[in-house]
Design a protein around this motif. Structure first.
Motif, PDB file in Angstrom:
ATOM      1  N   ARG A  21       0.826  -1.222   0.000  1.00 43.59           N
ATOM      2  CA  ARG A  21       0.000   0.000   0.000  1.00 43.59           C
ATOM      3  C   ARG A  21       0.855   1.265   0.000  1.00 43.59           C
ATOM      4  NH1 ARG A  21      -2.529  -2.466   4.324  1.00 43.59           N
ATOM      5  NH2 ARG A  21      -2.012  -0.680   5.646  1.00 43.59           N
ATOM      6  N   ALA A  22       2.056   1.156   0.551  1.00 44.83           N
ATOM      7  CA  ALA A  22       2.945   2.318   0.628  1.00 44.83           C
ATOM      8  C   ALA A  22       3.761   2.507  -0.646  1.00 44.83           C
ATOM      9  CB  ALA A  22       3.884   2.164   1.827  1.00 44.83           C
ATOM     10  N   ASP A  23       3.522   1.694  -1.678  1.00 43.85           N
ATOM     11  CA  ASP A  23       4.268   1.764  -2.944  1.00 43.85           C
ATOM     12  C   ASP A  23       5.753   1.487  -2.740  1.00 43.85           C
ATOM     13  OD1 ASP A  23       2.258   2.319  -4.857  1.00 43.85           O
ATOM     14  OD2 ASP A  23       2.180   4.394  -4.201  1.00 43.85           O
ATOM     15  N   ILE A  24       6.082   0.681  -1.747  1.00 41.71           N
ATOM     16  CA  ILE A  24       7.478   0.356  -1.471  1.00 41.71           C
ATOM     17  C   ILE A  24       7.854  -0.974  -2.121  1.00 41.71           C
ATOM     18  CG2 ILE A  24       9.083  -0.233   0.413  1.00 41.71           C
ATOM     19  CD1 ILE A  24       7.764   1.902   2.095  1.00 41.71           C
ATOM     20  N   VAL A  25       6.868  -1.832  -2.384  1.00 39.29           N
ATOM     21  CA  VAL A  25       7.110  -3.097  -3.075  1.00 39.29           C
ATOM     22  C   VAL A  25       6.037  -3.319  -4.126  1.00 39.29           C
ATOM     23  CG1 VAL A  25       8.200  -4.144  -1.040  1.00 39.29           C
ATOM     24  CG2 VAL A  25       5.749  -4.524  -1.464  1.00 39.29           C
ATOM     25  N   GLN A  26       6.290  -4.254  -5.028  1.00 38.12           N
ATOM     26  CA  GLN A  26       5.282  -4.741  -5.968  1.00 38.12           C
ATOM     27  C   GLN A  26       5.254  -6.260  -5.861  1.00 38.12           C
ATOM     28  OE1 GLN A  26       6.102  -5.291 -10.030  1.00 38.12           O
ATOM     29  NE2 GLN A  26       8.178  -4.480  -9.951  1.00 38.12           N
ATOM     30  N   LEU A  27       4.084  -6.841  -6.127  1.00 34.71           N
ATOM     31  CA  LEU A  27       3.904  -8.283  -5.992  1.00 34.71           C
ATOM     32  C   LEU A  27       3.662  -8.944  -7.343  1.00 34.71           C
ATOM     33  CD1 LEU A  27       3.716  -7.698  -2.954  1.00 34.71           C
ATOM     34  CD2 LEU A  27       1.706  -9.167  -2.851  1.00 34.71           C
ATOM     35  N   SER A  28       4.115 -10.183  -7.451  1.00 39.76           N
ATOM     36  CA  SER A  28       3.778 -11.054  -8.574  1.00 39.76           C
ATOM     37  C   SER A  28       3.162 -12.313  -7.970  1.00 39.76           C
ATOM     38  CB  SER A  28       5.036 -11.405  -9.379  1.00 39.76           C
ATOM     39  OG  SER A  28       4.734 -12.328 -10.405  1.00 39.76           O
ATOM     40  N   ASN A  29       1.907 -12.590  -8.307  1.00 40.72           N
ATOM     41  CA  ASN A  29       1.188 -13.713  -7.700  1.00 40.72           C
ATOM     42  C   ASN A  29       1.276 -14.964  -8.561  1.00 40.72           C
ATOM     43  OD1 ASN A  29      -0.391 -11.143  -6.595  1.00 40.72           O
ATOM     44  ND2 ASN A  29      -0.690 -12.820  -5.149  1.00 40.72           N
ATOM     45  N   LEU A  30       1.357 -16.097  -7.905  1.00 36.52           N
ATOM     46  CA  LEU A  30       1.302 -17.381  -8.598  1.00 36.52           C
ATOM     47  C   LEU A  30      -0.089 -17.590  -9.183  1.00 36.52           C
ATOM     48  CD1 LEU A  30       2.660 -20.301  -9.001  1.00 36.52           C
ATOM     49  CD2 LEU A  30       1.257 -20.950  -7.050  1.00 36.52           C
ATOM     50  N   VAL A  31      -0.151 -18.112 -10.407  1.00 35.63           N
ATOM     51  CA  VAL A  31      -1.428 -18.530 -10.992  1.00 35.63           C
ATOM     52  C   VAL A  31      -1.403 -20.041 -11.187  1.00 35.63           C
ATOM     53  CG1 VAL A  31      -2.050 -16.351 -12.101  1.00 35.63           C
ATOM     54  CG2 VAL A  31      -0.573 -17.951 -13.319  1.00 35.63           C
ATOM     55  N   THR A  32      -2.542 -20.663 -10.975  1.00 35.65           N
ATOM     56  CA  THR A  32      -2.643 -22.121 -11.107  1.00 35.65           C
ATOM     57  C   THR A  32      -2.914 -22.557 -12.536  1.00 35.65           C
ATOM     58  OG1 THR A  32      -4.986 -21.979 -10.500  1.00 35.65           O
ATOM     59  CG2 THR A  32      -3.406 -22.401  -8.719  1.00 35.65           C
ATOM     60  N   ASP A  33      -3.276 -21.598 -13.405  1.00 33.14           N
ATOM     61  CA  ASP A  33      -3.482 -21.894 -14.818  1.00 33.14           C
ATOM     62  C   ASP A  33      -3.139 -20.643 -15.620  1.00 33.14           C
ATOM     63  OD1 ASP A  33      -4.080 -23.228 -17.115  1.00 33.14           O
ATOM     64  OD2 ASP A  33      -6.182 -23.636 -16.627  1.00 33.14           O
ATOM     65  N   ILE A  34      -2.668 -20.843 -16.845  1.00 36.89           N
ATOM     66  CA  ILE A  34      -2.266 -19.710 -17.681  1.00 36.89           C
ATOM     67  C   ILE A  34      -3.357 -19.463 -18.704  1.00 36.89           C
ATOM     68  CG2 ILE A  34      -0.433 -18.753 -19.120  1.00 36.89           C
ATOM     69  CD1 ILE A  34       1.481 -20.742 -17.903  1.00 36.89           C
ATOM     70  N   ARG A  35      -4.391 -18.773 -18.277  1.00 33.57           N
ATOM     71  CA  ARG A  35      -5.487 -18.427 -19.173  1.00 33.57           C
ATOM     72  C   ARG A  35      -6.164 -17.172 -18.632  1.00 33.57           C
ATOM     73  NH1 ARG A  35      -8.444 -22.552 -20.692  1.00 33.57           N
ATOM     74  NH2 ARG A  35      -7.006 -24.143 -19.956  1.00 33.57           N
ATOM     75  N   TYR A  36      -6.839 -16.452 -19.546  1.00 32.41           N
ATOM     76  CA  TYR A  36      -7.532 -15.225 -19.174  1.00 32.41           C
ATOM     77  C   TYR A  36      -8.819 -15.578 -18.412  1.00 32.41           C
ATOM     78  CZ  TYR A  36      -9.376 -10.505 -19.637  1.00 32.41           C
ATOM     79  OH  TYR A  36      -9.856  -9.259 -19.379  1.00 32.41           O
ATOM     80  N   ASP A  37      -9.154 -14.887 -17.345  1.00 33.36           N
ATOM     81  CA  ASP A  37      -8.488 -13.794 -16.690  1.00 33.36           C
ATOM     82  C   ASP A  37      -7.583 -14.353 -15.592  1.00 33.36           C
ATOM     83  OD1 ASP A  37      -7.889 -11.533 -15.049  1.00 33.36           O
ATOM     84  OD2 ASP A  37      -9.807 -10.623 -15.406  1.00 33.36           O
ATOM     85  N   ASN A  90       0.659 -26.583 -25.918  1.00 39.44           N
ATOM     86  CA  ASN A  90      -0.497 -27.261 -25.330  1.00 39.44           C
ATOM     87  C   ASN A  90      -1.678 -26.334 -25.037  1.00 39.44           C
ATOM     88  OD1 ASN A  90       0.880 -29.728 -25.321  1.00 39.44           O
ATOM     89  ND2 ASN A  90       1.842 -29.271 -23.340  1.00 39.44           N
ATOM     90  N   ASN A  91      -1.473 -25.035 -25.148  1.00 45.49           N
ATOM     91  CA  ASN A  91      -2.551 -24.086 -24.855  1.00 45.49           C
ATOM     92  C   ASN A  91      -2.772 -23.205 -26.082  1.00 45.49           C
ATOM     93  OD1 ASN A  91      -4.309 -22.119 -23.884  1.00 45.49           O
ATOM     94  ND2 ASN A  91      -3.408 -22.139 -21.833  1.00 45.49           N
ATOM     95  N   LYS A  92      -3.775 -23.534 -26.856  1.00 48.62           N
ATOM     96  CA  LYS A  92      -4.036 -22.828 -28.112  1.00 48.62           C
ATOM     97  C   LYS A  92      -4.600 -21.429 -27.896  1.00 48.62           C
ATOM     98  CE  LYS A  92      -2.587 -26.363 -30.371  1.00 48.62           C
ATOM     99  NZ  LYS A  92      -1.213 -26.306 -30.923  1.00 48.62           N
ATOM    100  N   ASP A  93      -5.026 -21.121 -26.653  1.00 46.97           N
ATOM    101  CA  ASP A  93      -5.533 -19.785 -26.371  1.00 46.97           C
ATOM    102  C   ASP A  93      -4.401 -18.758 -26.246  1.00 46.97           C
ATOM    103  OD1 ASP A  93      -8.147 -20.659 -26.360  1.00 46.97           O
ATOM    104  OD2 ASP A  93      -8.150 -21.096 -24.205  1.00 46.97           O
ATOM    105  N   ILE A  94      -3.178 -19.244 -26.069  1.00 48.91           N
ATOM    106  CA  ILE A  94      -2.023 -18.345 -25.962  1.00 48.91           C
ATOM    107  C   ILE A  94      -1.406 -18.196 -27.346  1.00 48.91           C
ATOM    108  CG2 ILE A  94       0.213 -17.959 -24.877  1.00 48.91           C
ATOM    109  CD1 ILE A  94      -0.692 -19.698 -22.561  1.00 48.91           C
ATOM    110  N   HIS A  95      -1.472 -16.983 -27.884  1.00 52.21           N
ATOM    111  CA  HIS A  95      -1.044 -16.758 -29.256  1.00 52.21           C
ATOM    112  C   HIS A  95       0.381 -16.227 -29.371  1.00 52.21           C
ATOM    113  CE1 HIS A  95      -5.577 -16.327 -29.511  1.00 52.21           C
ATOM    114  NE2 HIS A  95      -5.301 -17.397 -30.234  1.00 52.21           N
ATOM    115  N   SER A  96       0.902 -15.694 -28.276  1.00 57.30           N
ATOM    116  CA  SER A  96       2.261 -15.161 -28.346  1.00 57.30           C
ATOM    117  C   SER A  96       2.915 -15.242 -26.981  1.00 57.30           C
ATOM    118  CB  SER A  96       2.266 -13.709 -28.845  1.00 57.30           C
ATOM    119  OG  SER A  96       1.551 -12.873 -27.949  1.00 57.30           O
TER     120      SER A  96
END
Length: 435
Positions: free
Chosen positions: A282-298, A402-408
């Motif tokens: 909240r203090a803009d001192i760090v940024q986060l990258s969260n783990l995702v369990t699948d690579i698809r939108y959203d 293996n994931n045809k929804d990912i184009h690039s």
């Protein structure tokens, strides 16, 4: 003077605003005050600047009725040498987080619409109650980050034509001439070692001395530690500082870059430290990258709040957490082991963050597939792999197949441009600045 993209935003804002004030957010020492003062110098006859940290007594201007006439009259008494004229005066409320009534006043400045008003401050998000007090619908926002690689090139005297040529190679996916590529890699390594905090960049431009830069970086880190000590609650002060100072170890000293509480202290647990991570975010001192369990939108639908990586909001701060020798290894291209992968991952994450992307990553313990960074744009998910050399992107290739929804997908390497049949675009590490 360091040329900043924020100036383009401010010039566009003043032309297109519709009864709105502007709040410039961002971490401390990213150049917010300087760029607003320069904008005022170039575009207005008069600047009324109130810094609530330097002039706490100026809060009295906002202690009565918050009508524009009352506030401008109080300002005229406070600054009798100033000529406060509608359309020709910029009112700049700096460190506005120190004055709740000034935040509230933004609505009335916007409704009145005779004066352009810009507010700025760091640590604007640390008070849950304060966040709701911003006059929704009457304020535009701009997030100010440290200097990115393109701005660094401007500061180093690289011409607009050269930068434009680099972008042309990216768009056409054509190989960059080796002489140009080699020089850009040299610049990029210098940029990583210096980071993007304006004071550090200016010191490097003026001196070309990494020892001088190191002194600036360590001073900036001390300033961040001061903010933690000054603004965090008594319960969070020590814990937040410990979390923050553990980032170099979390990102550069181990193979797994997931944030681990045990690296803060033996037996450390989320129950004790998670609130401190939230405070730093909240203090803009760090940024986060969260783990995702699948690579698809959203990606938000597959994001885990309890499994994440934590990055500094600028490389200057990360460099200050390590010994001077790290900068030497970066510039001389002698990094090895976990540090090499960690440094380039942090640099790519830093660039994407400054370009406005939210970051995610993927790791599957069963298949052993891992994607360093994932972003999404216009409904498309884009996986990114980062290589300190130019090795195979096995995980990226398998996921694209293996994931045809990912184009690039992107593979950032210490190498030149290329494109595979699977849709993987290979780019030099520095090209992330233009993605």
């Amino acid at each position: 003077m360091l040329r900043r993209k924020a100036m383009f935003f401010l010039e566009n804002w003043v032309k297109t605003k519709e009864k709105k004030c502007l709040v410039v957010q961002g971490a401390r020492q990213t150049g917010k005050t300087y760029i607003i003062e320069k904008f005022a110098e170039d575009n207005y006859d008069e600047l009324i600047e109130i810094n609530f940290k330097q002039m706490p007594s100026a809060k009295e201007i906002f202690s009565g009725d918050l009508t524009v006439n009352n506030m401008t009259m109080a300002m005229q008494f406070r600054f009798p040498e100033k000529h406060i004229i509608p359309g020709k005066t910029l009112i700049f409320l700096d460190e506005i987080q120190e004055c709740q009534e000034a935040i509230t006043s933004l609505k009335f400045w916007a409704i009145d619409n005779r004066y352009d008003v810009i507010a700025s401050g760091s640590l604007l998000g640390i008070d849950y109650n304060r966040a709701s007090s911003y006059p929704v619908g009457y304020v535009d926002y701009y997030k100010m980050c440290g200097i990115d690689f393109e701005e660094f090139l401007w500061g180093m005297g690289v011409s607009e034509n050269m930068v434009g040529s680099l972008k042309g190679f990216l768009y056409s996916k054509t190989v960059i001439p080796e002489a140009v590529h080699s020089q850009m890699m040299n610049y990029y390594r210098q940029y990583i070692a210096v980071g993007g905090m304006p004071e550090a960049v200016q010191k490097y431009i003026d001196t070309r001395d990494f020892r001088e830069v190191d002194n600036v970086q360590r001073s900036l880190l001390q300033g961040y530690q001061y903010d933690i000590a000054h603004y965090a609650t008594a319960e969070e002060k020590v814990k937040a500082e410990k979390c923050y100072l553990s980032l170099a170890k979390q990102l550069l000293d181990k193979e797994n870059h997931k944030f681990q509480y045990k690296e803060i202290e033996k037996g450390g647990r989320a129950q004790k430290y998670y609130s401190s991570i939230e405070w730093l975010l909240r203090a803009d001192i760090v940024q986060l990258s969260n783990l995702v369990t699948d690579i698809r939108y959203d990606l938000d639908d597959y994001s885990r709040d309890d499994f994440f990586r934590v990055y500094t909001t600028d490389l200057s701060l990360l460099m200050a957490m390590k010994d001077f020798s790290l900068k030497k290894h970066i510039v001389e291209n002698t990094l090895s082991g976990n540090s090499k992968g960690g440094v380039y991952e942090c640099a790519i994450a830093d660039a994407l963050y400054k370009n406005g992307y939210r970051l995610y990553f993927y790791k599957n313990e069963t298949t052993k597939r891992e994607i360093d960074v994932i972003i999404q744009k216009d409904g498309e998910v884009i996986p990114v792999e980062i290589k300190g050399g130019n090795t195979r992107a096995t995980s990226l290739k398998a996921i694209m197949k293996n994931n045809k929804d990912i184009h690039s997908g992107y593979k950032f390497v210490d190498g030149n441009i290329g494109e595979s049949e699977e849709g993987i675009v290979t780019l030099p590490l520095y090209m992330v600045a233009f993605v």
